[in-house]
Write a protein that holds these residues in place. Structure first.
Motif, mmCIF file in Angstrom:
data_model
loop_
_atom_site.group_PDB
_atom_site.id
_atom_site.type_symbol
_atom_site.label_atom_id
_atom_site.label_comp_id
_atom_site.label_asym_id
_atom_site.label_seq_id
_atom_site.Cartn_x
_atom_site.Cartn_y
_atom_site.Cartn_z
ATOM 1 N N PHE A 175 20.247 -18.677 27.011
ATOM 2 C CA PHE A 175 20.028 -20.104 27.185
ATOM 3 C C PHE A 175 20.715 -20.529 28.469
ATOM 4 O O PHE A 175 21.800 -20.098 28.781
ATOM 5 N N LEU A 176 20.047 -21.340 29.233
ATOM 6 C CA LEU A 176 20.575 -21.718 30.531
ATOM 7 C C LEU A 176 21.071 -23.157 30.587
ATOM 8 O O LEU A 176 22.056 -23.445 31.237
ATOM 9 N N LEU A 177 20.396 -24.075 29.917
ATOM 10 C CA LEU A 177 20.743 -25.476 30.055
ATOM 11 C C LEU A 177 21.705 -25.983 28.993
ATOM 12 O O LEU A 177 22.605 -26.765 29.286
ATOM 13 N N GLN A 178 21.526 -25.573 27.753
ATOM 14 C CA GLN A 178 22.371 -26.056 26.675
ATOM 15 C C GLN A 178 22.751 -24.918 25.753
ATOM 16 O O GLN A 178 21.968 -24.000 25.526
ATOM 17 N N THR A 179 23.960 -25.028 25.207
ATOM 18 C CA THR A 179 24.394 -24.056 24.212
ATOM 19 C C THR A 179 23.746 -24.433 22.888
ATOM 20 O O THR A 179 23.814 -25.587 22.482
ATOM 21 N N PRO A 180 23.128 -23.472 22.198
ATOM 22 C CA PRO A 180 22.571 -23.789 20.880
ATOM 23 C C PRO A 180 23.688 -24.291 19.952
ATOM 24 O O PRO A 180 24.815 -23.785 20.002
ATOM 25 N N SER A 203 26.124 -13.584 13.658
ATOM 26 C CA SER A 203 25.252 -12.708 14.431
ATOM 27 C C SER A 203 25.131 -13.220 15.863
ATOM 28 O O SER A 203 24.788 -14.374 16.078
ATOM 29 N N VAL A 204 25.426 -12.353 16.813
ATOM 30 C CA VAL A 204 25.354 -12.708 18.233
ATOM 31 C C VAL A 204 24.720 -11.534 18.972
ATOM 32 O O VAL A 204 25.107 -10.386 18.770
ATOM 33 N N SER A 205 23.758 -11.835 19.825
ATOM 34 C CA SER A 205 23.155 -10.779 20.638
ATOM 35 C C SER A 205 23.985 -10.589 21.906
ATOM 36 O O SER A 205 24.804 -11.441 22.265
ATOM 37 N N ARG A 206 23.742 -9.495 22.573
ATOM 38 C CA ARG A 206 24.443 -9.243 23.829
ATOM 39 C C ARG A 206 24.112 -10.332 24.848
ATOM 40 O O ARG A 206 24.991 -10.825 25.548
ATOM 41 N N GLY A 207 22.855 -10.724 24.929
ATOM 42 C CA GLY A 207 22.439 -11.779 25.852
ATOM 43 C C GLY A 207 23.125 -13.106 25.557
ATOM 44 O O GLY A 207 23.544 -13.822 26.466
ATOM 45 N N GLU A 208 23.233 -13.439 24.279
ATOM 46 C CA GLU A 208 23.913 -14.679 23.895
ATOM 47 C C GLU A 208 25.396 -14.609 24.259
ATOM 48 O O GLU A 208 25.948 -15.563 24.806
ATOM 49 N N GLU A 255 38.963 -18.617 34.915
ATOM 50 C CA GLU A 255 37.674 -18.101 35.365
ATOM 51 C C GLU A 255 37.689 -16.575 35.395
ATOM 52 O O GLU A 255 36.761 -15.917 34.920
ATOM 53 N N ARG A 256 38.748 -15.986 35.928
ATOM 54 C CA ARG A 256 38.860 -14.531 36.009
ATOM 55 C C ARG A 256 38.844 -13.892 34.620
ATOM 56 O O ARG A 256 38.140 -12.906 34.377
ATOM 57 N N LEU A 257 39.603 -14.466 33.690
ATOM 58 C CA LEU A 257 39.685 -13.902 32.344
ATOM 59 C C LEU A 257 38.342 -14.005 31.616
ATOM 60 O O LEU A 257 37.925 -13.049 30.940
ATOM 61 N N TYR A 258 37.666 -15.125 31.740
ATOM 62 C CA TYR A 258 36.354 -15.269 31.099
ATOM 63 C C TYR A 258 35.326 -14.325 31.720
ATOM 64 O O TYR A 258 34.491 -13.750 31.013
ATOM 65 N N ARG A 259 35.394 -14.155 33.051
ATOM 66 C CA ARG A 259 34.468 -13.207 33.700
ATOM 67 C C ARG A 259 34.737 -11.790 33.228
ATOM 68 O O ARG A 259 33.813 -11.018 32.965
ATOM 69 N N LEU A 260 36.003 -11.432 33.115
ATOM 70 C CA LEU A 260 36.370 -10.102 32.624
ATOM 71 C C LEU A 260 35.902 -9.910 31.187
ATOM 72 O O LEU A 260 35.409 -8.840 30.827
ATOM 73 N N LEU A 261 36.033 -10.943 30.386
ATOM 74 C CA LEU A 261 35.582 -10.871 29.000
ATOM 75 C C LEU A 261 34.075 -10.635 28.933
ATOM 76 O O LEU A 261 33.580 -9.928 28.060
ATOM 77 N N ARG A 262 33.345 -11.198 29.874
ATOM 78 C CA ARG A 262 31.889 -11.003 29.932
ATOM 79 C C ARG A 262 31.539 -9.611 30.447
ATOM 80 O O ARG A 262 30.720 -8.911 29.874
ATOM 81 N N GLU A 271 26.871 -12.809 26.568
ATOM 82 C CA GLU A 271 27.046 -12.884 28.020
ATOM 83 C C GLU A 271 26.801 -14.302 28.541
ATOM 84 O O GLU A 271 27.503 -14.771 29.429
ATOM 85 N N ALA A 272 25.828 -14.992 27.963
ATOM 86 C CA ALA A 272 25.566 -16.374 28.377
ATOM 87 C C ALA A 272 26.722 -17.292 27.993
ATOM 88 O O ALA A 272 27.112 -18.175 28.768
ATOM 89 N N LEU A 273 27.294 -17.097 26.817
ATOM 90 C CA LEU A 273 28.408 -17.935 26.370
ATOM 91 C C LEU A 273 29.650 -17.710 27.231
ATOM 92 O O LEU A 273 30.310 -18.670 27.650
#
Length: 138
Positions: free
Chosen positions: A28-33, A98-103, A64-71, A105-107
């Motif tokens: 999802f790009l615009l809004q978080t479900p 349940s969370v997909s890899r895509g979800e 920012e660095r920690l969240y990027r590393l987490l992703r 990474e987007a979060l």
């Protein structure tokens, strides 16, 4: 002393890479479900509680660095103790929902982007103030 009505359970959480249980969906790009807003709140409150308990706000750049590393490296390690707390919060959430890899990474991308958006100068802690005041309350 622990009240007799409380029960303690020790749970060994699987690595994040083994917790991607949902089928991959288009990120999802615009809004978080709405069903994943709690993921963002859990990670932000974990960050806020850590910084409050250490009595030291982290910089926007460090968030920012920690969240990027987490992703990018969700099962990795980092010298900053906050990374372990964030990773544990993500693992707990993903053990329950349940969370997909895509979800995922987007979060985590959204969290990193938010920290970057709050950065106004080198050493700014605007994101920390946003997390502490909006998620944890004044």
């Amino acid at each position: 002393m622990v009240d007799e009505s409380w029960t303690m359970a020790h749970v060994k959480l699987a690595p994040i890479s083994r917790l991607w249980t949902a089928t991959d969906m288009t990120p999802f790009l615009l809004q978080t479900p709405p069903h994943h807003e709690s993921f963002l709140r859990l990670l932000e409150s974990t960050a806020g509680i850590y910084c409050t308990s250490m009595n030291q706000p982290e910089t926007d750049a460090e968030f920012e660095r920690l969240y990027r590393l987490l992703r990018r490296n969700p099962d990795g390690q980092d010298a900053h103790p906050l990374f372990s707390y964030l990773r544990a919060a993500a693992r707990l959430y993903m053990s329950l929902r349940s969370v997909s890899r895509g979800e995922y990474e987007a979060l985590t991308y959204r969290l990193a982007r938010m920290a970057r958006r709050f950065r106004s100068h080198e050493g700014s802690t605007n994101y920390h103030r946003k997390v502490v005041f909006s998620v944890l309350g004044p």
